[in-house]
Enzyme design. Sequence first.
Site, PDB file in Angstrom:
ATOM      1  N   GLN B 157       0.827  -1.198   0.000  1.00 31.54           N
ATOM      2  CA  GLN B 157       0.000   0.000   0.000  1.00 31.54           C
ATOM      3  C   GLN B 157       0.871   1.261   0.000  1.00 31.54           C
ATOM      4  O   GLN B 157       1.976   1.271   0.539  1.00 31.54           O
ATOM      5  CB  GLN B 157      -0.993   0.019   1.176  1.00 31.54           C
ATOM      6  CG  GLN B 157      -0.381  -0.314   2.533  1.00 31.54           C
ATOM      7  CD  GLN B 157      -1.372  -0.255   3.695  1.00 31.54           C
ATOM      8  OE1 GLN B 157      -2.535   0.111   3.527  1.00 31.54           O
ATOM      9  NE2 GLN B 157      -0.900  -0.589   4.885  1.00 31.54           N
ATOM     10  N   LEU B 159       0.653   3.712   1.670  1.00 34.63           N
ATOM     11  CA  LEU B 159       0.946   4.138   3.028  1.00 34.63           C
ATOM     12  C   LEU B 159       2.369   3.736   3.427  1.00 34.63           C
ATOM     13  O   LEU B 159       3.144   4.544   3.924  1.00 34.63           O
ATOM     14  CB  LEU B 159      -0.070   3.514   3.992  1.00 34.63           C
ATOM     15  CG  LEU B 159       0.186   3.752   5.466  1.00 34.63           C
ATOM     16  CD1 LEU B 159       0.147   5.234   5.796  1.00 34.63           C
ATOM     17  CD2 LEU B 159      -0.851   3.012   6.319  1.00 34.63           C
ATOM     18  N   TYR B 286      -4.079   5.675  16.428  1.00 32.27           N
ATOM     19  CA  TYR B 286      -3.721   6.272  15.152  1.00 32.27           C
ATOM     20  C   TYR B 286      -3.083   7.645  15.313  1.00 32.27           C
ATOM     21  O   TYR B 286      -2.288   8.064  14.488  1.00 32.27           O
ATOM     22  CB  TYR B 286      -4.919   6.291  14.189  1.00 32.27           C
ATOM     23  CG  TYR B 286      -5.017   4.956  13.497  1.00 32.27           C
ATOM     24  CD1 TYR B 286      -4.197   4.659  12.422  1.00 32.27           C
ATOM     25  CD2 TYR B 286      -5.866   3.966  13.959  1.00 32.27           C
ATOM     26  CE1 TYR B 286      -4.226   3.422  11.811  1.00 32.27           C
ATOM     27  CE2 TYR B 286      -5.904   2.722  13.367  1.00 32.27           C
ATOM     28  CZ  TYR B 286      -5.083   2.446  12.284  1.00 32.27           C
ATOM     29  OH  TYR B 286      -5.101   1.219  11.696  1.00 32.27           O
ATOM     30  N   GLN B 287      -3.419   8.323  16.387  1.00 40.50           N
ATOM     31  CA  GLN B 287      -2.746   9.593  16.634  1.00 40.50           C
ATOM     32  C   GLN B 287      -1.249   9.344  16.812  1.00 40.50           C
ATOM     33  O   GLN B 287      -0.408  10.047  16.254  1.00 40.50           O
ATOM     34  CB  GLN B 287      -3.314  10.278  17.883  1.00 40.50           C
ATOM     35  CG  GLN B 287      -2.619  11.609  18.190  1.00 40.50           C
ATOM     36  CD  GLN B 287      -3.395  12.474  19.157  1.00 40.50           C
ATOM     37  OE1 GLN B 287      -4.448  12.080  19.641  1.00 40.50           O
ATOM     38  NE2 GLN B 287      -2.897  13.661  19.437  1.00 40.50           N
ATOM     39  N   ARG B 288      -0.932   8.308  17.587  1.00 36.67           N
ATOM     40  CA  ARG B 288       0.458   7.910  17.775  1.00 36.67           C
ATOM     41  C   ARG B 288       1.128   7.661  16.420  1.00 36.67           C
ATOM     42  O   ARG B 288       2.222   8.120  16.153  1.00 36.67           O
ATOM     43  CB  ARG B 288       0.460   6.635  18.634  1.00 36.67           C
ATOM     44  CG  ARG B 288       1.756   5.909  18.834  1.00 36.67           C
ATOM     45  CD  ARG B 288       2.084   4.810  17.838  1.00 36.67           C
ATOM     46  NE  ARG B 288       0.954   4.095  17.276  1.00 36.67           N
ATOM     47  CZ  ARG B 288       1.041   3.286  16.249  1.00 36.67           C
ATOM     48  NH1 ARG B 288       2.196   3.085  15.647  1.00 36.67           N
ATOM     49  NH2 ARG B 288      -0.027   2.666  15.782  1.00 36.67           N
ATOM     50  N   HIS B 439     -11.701   4.622  11.167  1.00 38.39           N
ATOM     51  CA  HIS B 439     -11.284   3.701  12.225  1.00 38.39           C
ATOM     52  C   HIS B 439     -12.225   3.729  13.432  1.00 38.39           C
ATOM     53  O   HIS B 439     -11.944   3.109  14.448  1.00 38.39           O
ATOM     54  CB  HIS B 439      -9.848   4.008  12.663  1.00 38.39           C
ATOM     55  CG  HIS B 439      -8.851   3.635  11.618  1.00 38.39           C
ATOM     56  ND1 HIS B 439      -8.643   2.333  11.234  1.00 38.39           N
ATOM     57  CD2 HIS B 439      -8.022   4.386  10.845  1.00 38.39           C
ATOM     58  CE1 HIS B 439      -7.725   2.296  10.278  1.00 38.39           C
ATOM     59  NE2 HIS B 439      -7.344   3.525  10.021  1.00 38.39           N
ATOM     60  N   ASP B 459     -12.177  -2.598  26.688  1.00 34.64           N
ATOM     61  CA  ASP B 459     -12.541  -2.323  25.313  1.00 34.64           C
ATOM     62  C   ASP B 459     -11.803  -3.381  24.504  1.00 34.64           C
ATOM     63  O   ASP B 459     -10.594  -3.560  24.686  1.00 34.64           O
ATOM     64  CB  ASP B 459     -12.080  -0.922  24.925  1.00 34.64           C
ATOM     65  CG  ASP B 459     -12.520  -0.548  23.524  1.00 34.64           C
ATOM     66  OD1 ASP B 459     -13.317   0.384  23.385  1.00 34.64           O
ATOM     67  OD2 ASP B 459     -12.063  -1.186  22.549  1.00 34.64           O
ATOM     68  N   ARG B 464      -7.188  -7.595  14.851  1.00 38.29           N
ATOM     69  CA  ARG B 464      -6.060  -7.511  13.928  1.00 38.29           C
ATOM     70  C   ARG B 464      -4.798  -7.859  14.695  1.00 38.29           C
ATOM     71  O   ARG B 464      -4.671  -7.531  15.877  1.00 38.29           O
ATOM     72  CB  ARG B 464      -5.948  -6.086  13.383  1.00 38.29           C
ATOM     73  CG  ARG B 464      -4.799  -5.888  12.422  1.00 38.29           C
ATOM     74  CD  ARG B 464      -4.721  -4.464  11.896  1.00 38.29           C
ATOM     75  NE  ARG B 464      -3.553  -4.366  11.025  1.00 38.29           N
ATOM     76  CZ  ARG B 464      -3.095  -3.245  10.469  1.00 38.29           C
ATOM     77  NH1 ARG B 464      -3.737  -2.111  10.671  1.00 38.29           N
ATOM     78  NH2 ARG B 464      -2.036  -3.257   9.708  1.00 38.29           N
ATOM     79  N   GLU B 690      -1.171 -17.324  50.003  1.00 39.94           N
ATOM     80  CA  GLU B 690      -2.512 -17.909  49.853  1.00 39.94           C
ATOM     81  C   GLU B 690      -3.551 -17.207  50.723  1.00 39.94           C
ATOM     82  O   GLU B 690      -4.503 -17.825  51.203  1.00 39.94           O
ATOM     83  CB  GLU B 690      -2.488 -19.423  50.107  1.00 39.94           C
ATOM     84  CG  GLU B 690      -1.617 -20.147  49.082  1.00 39.94           C
ATOM     85  CD  GLU B 690      -1.644 -21.660  49.173  1.00 39.94           C
ATOM     86  OE1 GLU B 690      -1.834 -22.166  50.281  1.00 39.94           O
ATOM     87  OE2 GLU B 690      -1.496 -22.327  48.129  1.00 39.94           O
TER      88      GLU B 690
END
Lengths: 760, 760
Positions: B157, B159, B286-288, B439, B459, B464, B690
């Site tokens: 890709q 990208l 995705y910001q990262r 996303h 979450d 993936r 324990e």
Amino acid sequence: MKNQAILTLGILILTLNLFSCKNGEKGSIESSSEIIAPQEHPKLILTAQGVQEIRSHLGTLPIFDNTLKKVKEEVDAEIQLGISVPIPKDYSGGYSHDRHKRNFIALQKAGVLYQILEDEKYAQYVKDMLMRYEALYKNLPVHPKTRSYARGKLFWQCLNDSNWLVYVSQAYDCIYNYLTAEERKTLETNLFRPFADFISIQNPQFYNRVHNHSTWGNAAVGMIGLAMGDDALVDRALYGIKNIEISANAKDNDGGFINTNGKAGFFANLEEPFSPDGYYTEGPYYQRYAMYPFLIFAEALQNAKPELEIFEYKDSVLIKGVNALINLTDRDGDFFLLNDAQKGMSYHNSSLVSAVDIAYHFGGNSPELLSIAQKQDQVTLDDAGLAVALGIKRGKAKSFIKKSIELSDGAKGDEGAVGILRSGNIELVFKYTAHGLSHGHYDKLSYALFDKGVEVVQDYGMARFVNIEQKGGGNYLKENTTWAKQTIAHNTLVQNEVSHFEGKYDIGSQHHSNKYIFSVDIDSVQVASAIEENAYPNTKFHRTMVAIKDSNDEAPYILDILKVESNKPNQYDLPFYYLGQIMQTNFNYTKLKVPQILGKSNGYQHLYKEASTIANGENIKLTWLLNNKFYTYTAATSNKDEVILARIGANDPEFNLRTEPTLILRKKKTTNSVFASIIEPHGTYNPISELSVNAYSSIKQIKVVLDTLAYTAIEIESIEDKIWLFVMSNQNNSKEAEHKLRINNHEISWKGAYVLKELN
Amino acid sequence: MKNQAILTLGILILTLNLFSCKNGEKGSIESSSEIIAPQEHPKLILTAQGVQEIRSHLGTLPIFDNTLKKVKEEVDAEIQLGISVPIPKDYSGGYSHDRHKRNFIALQKAGVLYQILEDEKYAQYVKDMLMRYEALYKNLPVHPKTRSYARGKLFWQCLNDSNWLVYVSQAYDCIYNYLTAEERKTLETNLFRPFADFISIQNPQFYNRVHNHSTWGNAAVGMIGLAMGDDALVDRALYGIKNIEISANAKDNDGGFINTNGKAGFFANLEEPFSPDGYYTEGPYYQRYAMYPFLIFAEALQNAKPELEIFEYKDSVLIKGVNALINLTDRDGDFFLLNDAQKGMSYHNSSLVSAVDIAYHFGGNSPELLSIAQKQDQVTLDDAGLAVALGIKRGKAKSFIKKSIELSDGAKGDEGAVGILRSGNIELVFKYTAHGLSHGHYDKLSYALFDKGVEVVQDYGMARFVNIEQKGGGNYLKENTTWAKQTIAHNTLVQNEVSHFEGKYDIGSQHHSNKYIFSVDIDSVQVASAIEENAYPNTKFHRTMVAIKDSNDEAPYILDILKVESNKPNQYDLPFYYLGQIMQTNFNYTKLKVPQILGKSNGYQHLYKEASTIANGENIKLTWLLNNKFYTYTAATSNKDEVILARIGANDPEFNLRTEPTLILRKKKTTNSVFASIIEPHGTYNPISELSVNAYSSIKQIKVVLDTLAYTAIEIESIEDKIWLFVMSNQNNSKEAEHKLRINNHEISWKGAYVLKELN
């Protein structure tokens, strides 16, 4: 008194000169196992001489001082909280149980603090609480909870009552001289003596056995006997109760036989369950538990009755036991899971702190034990702990390097063994022991695999959440019997969906597997091999596990060869309990819309079948990811072998089981066969850089190229087209025997029971 | 040249006097954002001046020296290995993909090493490899793998091709002066210019958008433009390609729209997806990923074209973005999972190292960023990294204390927000944002809960395995769409088993939730509240999450109030994705013999129903154990609510999903209702001692005592019989409004939108 103390000191100095006294050092606690203890108090884990030494070193030994500080904080917090001695009511995990447990721990610690710090508030605290117990105990009925075969009074089982007395004896010993004669009489008459009688004479089914329960009972009676100066109790502790009849069929809650042919008492418990290598037949989880009463009572005996030479008994088996226990831990110090065992138990447990310190002090000052003590980062607050702290301070610690080791099982060492192969980051624990008393699992020739201290191919352990009351009172869950003990729950062979020995303790406890080879001199090819002939009548299985390091660059892998021979066709299932998530298989499978229960009984009822396929005779490969590492299982198959992907969790109405996966390789209508496979750690994933390294297996193929009664040969081909041949002599394990074979046009000759040879 | 350098230094010193210059310190790299960079090479991330400074400090700055040592070892190993420039072939995770990725990283590092160490072997290595790429690229067709909407040439890709060029531009800049004019011409003509044209002019659907893909494309074209001194390319980078027509319906592989109304180029990408608080609408994962091209290109622009004042753009949004990103991590620095995100990504990622260093150097030398750099334990080997190393060396670091914070979403900050409540060890991430571009997940008003950096109520993240080729080429799996994005996969309300916005991006991307309250001034009662009115037409849900610290002794707990109103009866499902094993429930349930698939679509097809019960209107409680900690969920129910215990994993033919549990509270045929619950961390288990501590919940009961359009009131009773009342004003969120209410004979009056009051 004074004269005697001086005399003792004289002997001490004399003794020290024989050992480690250098540079004009004066009488030191180190190497003091030869001290003749004075017949005064304290005399169990502390001695008058030891206390003097401890006081004189305060503030100079960081590990001792830190432990002391922590213990003082704990006890001060308890004193602050006030004394609570509740009416016994709960199972483990419940309030009354936990409170009484906290009490006996606090008492023992407070007693020690009184001796070391000479602060009467601690003696007062011990005295006050003991008086509360005295008031409670004299009219106390048996504990209301009825589940135990030997109900206690403070706790639901005599076992926990014995725990209490082992600790409280020490506290009593520490404040003995603080109490008036009158007070001592009150406590001894109303509390200690009836307590000791209750757990012994009134509960012989608990006390008069060879079992970790009885060891606790023996130590409890013996230690309070020593503290009170009551030789009759000490005698009962060492040799059991005489002339007791117990039915030959009586069993405890775990299904273990109670009658041990009259063998009873501390000596019998030292004799029977320990092998000459120091392996305790119940396995390390219970050995850890039993080591505390074994060693603490031995320490007290050594101090009070040195003439017994208890630490030399049976060729120093107690000291060897500590060494065996440390060898039965993974890289992080967690115990391997053999028989009933809860995950996460490690040599950081307080009973191992005692064990290591006592073994150091009374067992010849092994510098390797000091490095374990450093990892534990605490010592016992007694003579033994002082010796360890001094050893560390003087820079004597050496690394305890755990190597491959075989630890024999059985009182004479002839009832199989545990073989541990260590290679690179890998630790393989291969079990070919005796049954392991009532805590044994039906898992002959099973194994587990660890990578850098992480369990990769697992032993399930026990179905129990110890001291978590919500889960069945913290006790054994019924799934321990229906699942965890069954053969299908382990990485070993199941014939016709029935567990080894039909899952019957009466049968299993009569047999053991046999060692065949344990050969670890060459680091790159280490072999453990063992045979089982009794799990199924007329079926023999012979498993050989090899840790192979192909080159220095790569991680070692495990070659697993399981050869089975029978007198009739059977179904053979070999489960593989990988932990982690499937990344890829090289075979197509059909995933079921909805899982099916795999079977009706013997543990099969707890497995869901999720997917399956029929093998075409080629290798099957499964690659999985655990803890950001890649692993691959590669197995040779026969045409029509079934491959089942399953998951634990069926028939588990209270979510007691962990829903973990397995792969089962199933051979139907087969008489003789070989399961051959490779387990291979090979790569890593980094979720921060998001890079995979060596995500694929390096094994192209594994093939059984020969299988006769005499020999089994496995060919391993790497993706770089290197071919290796491993040949095993199945009937002659002599190191001296010479062999010659022709396999696929290769002439191979070697000496010894096996050979690994590169073919190209 | 010389004169210019002197001039620059003069300005530098002048500037420093305005900031931090003390004790006669001379011109230092710190606070050098005002430097006018010389128009010579290097000029992107290194400057001639910066290189001098770096060389002069070598050996004196541990964090810089250690990074340099590590980078040198890495690059030396690559040089040792030899150059490999394979024919492009694989998806991510495969050999050619990984090799090209390693190459561009090695090139960038080698370029930097050449500048710093003045060792020509690094320049030679860069030159040789670039020539290999030149030879490969000039006749290279489009990549053979066809899955991408914008296929690259070196990678599958555009990208990844853009990634390559962003890094390689830096390498080229570093060896620019080492090359002859002829060599530069060869590379620029045959490699760089066609490469830049391919990812831009020939792939406008990739390049001319507002999307992290385009940001990479813009930065790639811009940086090679700066390196080559080609203003046309820089212009294309900043403003996009002019006069391009893209269909209004065209979508990328993730379902995102390609046409962004003509908005394109670096400035547009700075303008649109960042909120004024620096939150990037796709979420932190995705910001990262996007921060690297944003900041590295900004750094290059600042050095090469300081007149653009890029770091001041939009009220310093790039610097705010770095601050937002750090706030979007848990205690350990792992990013919260908002929208598509892989677990385990953290601020230790190399793009965050750049981000932190650049933000420090160009964003006002915030001392808090130095403490993050210390945790990262590495710096970039450039002017920014030097500034950080100097700051640390000079003892300027201050702890970055993460507090409760609300980060607005939307270019103008008016499209909802993420609310993060931090209390004690707890971090609650509450999502009431816009959709998050392609996303985004359909999870309005969802949340996740962390305890000491461990996710407790999860979450799911994305379906993936990035760069694990075995799992669908390392790309998004189909389960990302069918499961991970669906509403039922999240801790939020599902109406009639349909996802928010019917699971349609076209609808979801037009809407956002709305903030209602974010009030965190009082540490013991922190409130975040938000409203969603578009997820389902004619249904409004309003969720309020409160972190309550009852006393200093105990852990805080979360009160969760979800009020739903509709114009018709619906089925409402509220899933609760606890992680760990069930210890106990206070309700009886029927466990199914075999799990059933919960539903047909919208993610329900991936859930197995394992057990269920019908609530009787009393509270339901579920206690679970995770990581040796006890947690309890206590929820008010209405009579006939259904409680479903379920597990992920149905319709998952390749074992792509994690088999984790959930509890679903289901209300049938309900128009308006309130879901009220408490999540409570309360105890610990120690597998070594324990012992369980506080294994039981401290909440006796939670009750909805009032629910009108105007007010919702919840009563919380502790096991110590303390009673608390929390009242929420549902229609007036003013801080100034005064309220008065009578509830169960209690007269309550308060000011502001909510009140928490002890009743007894």
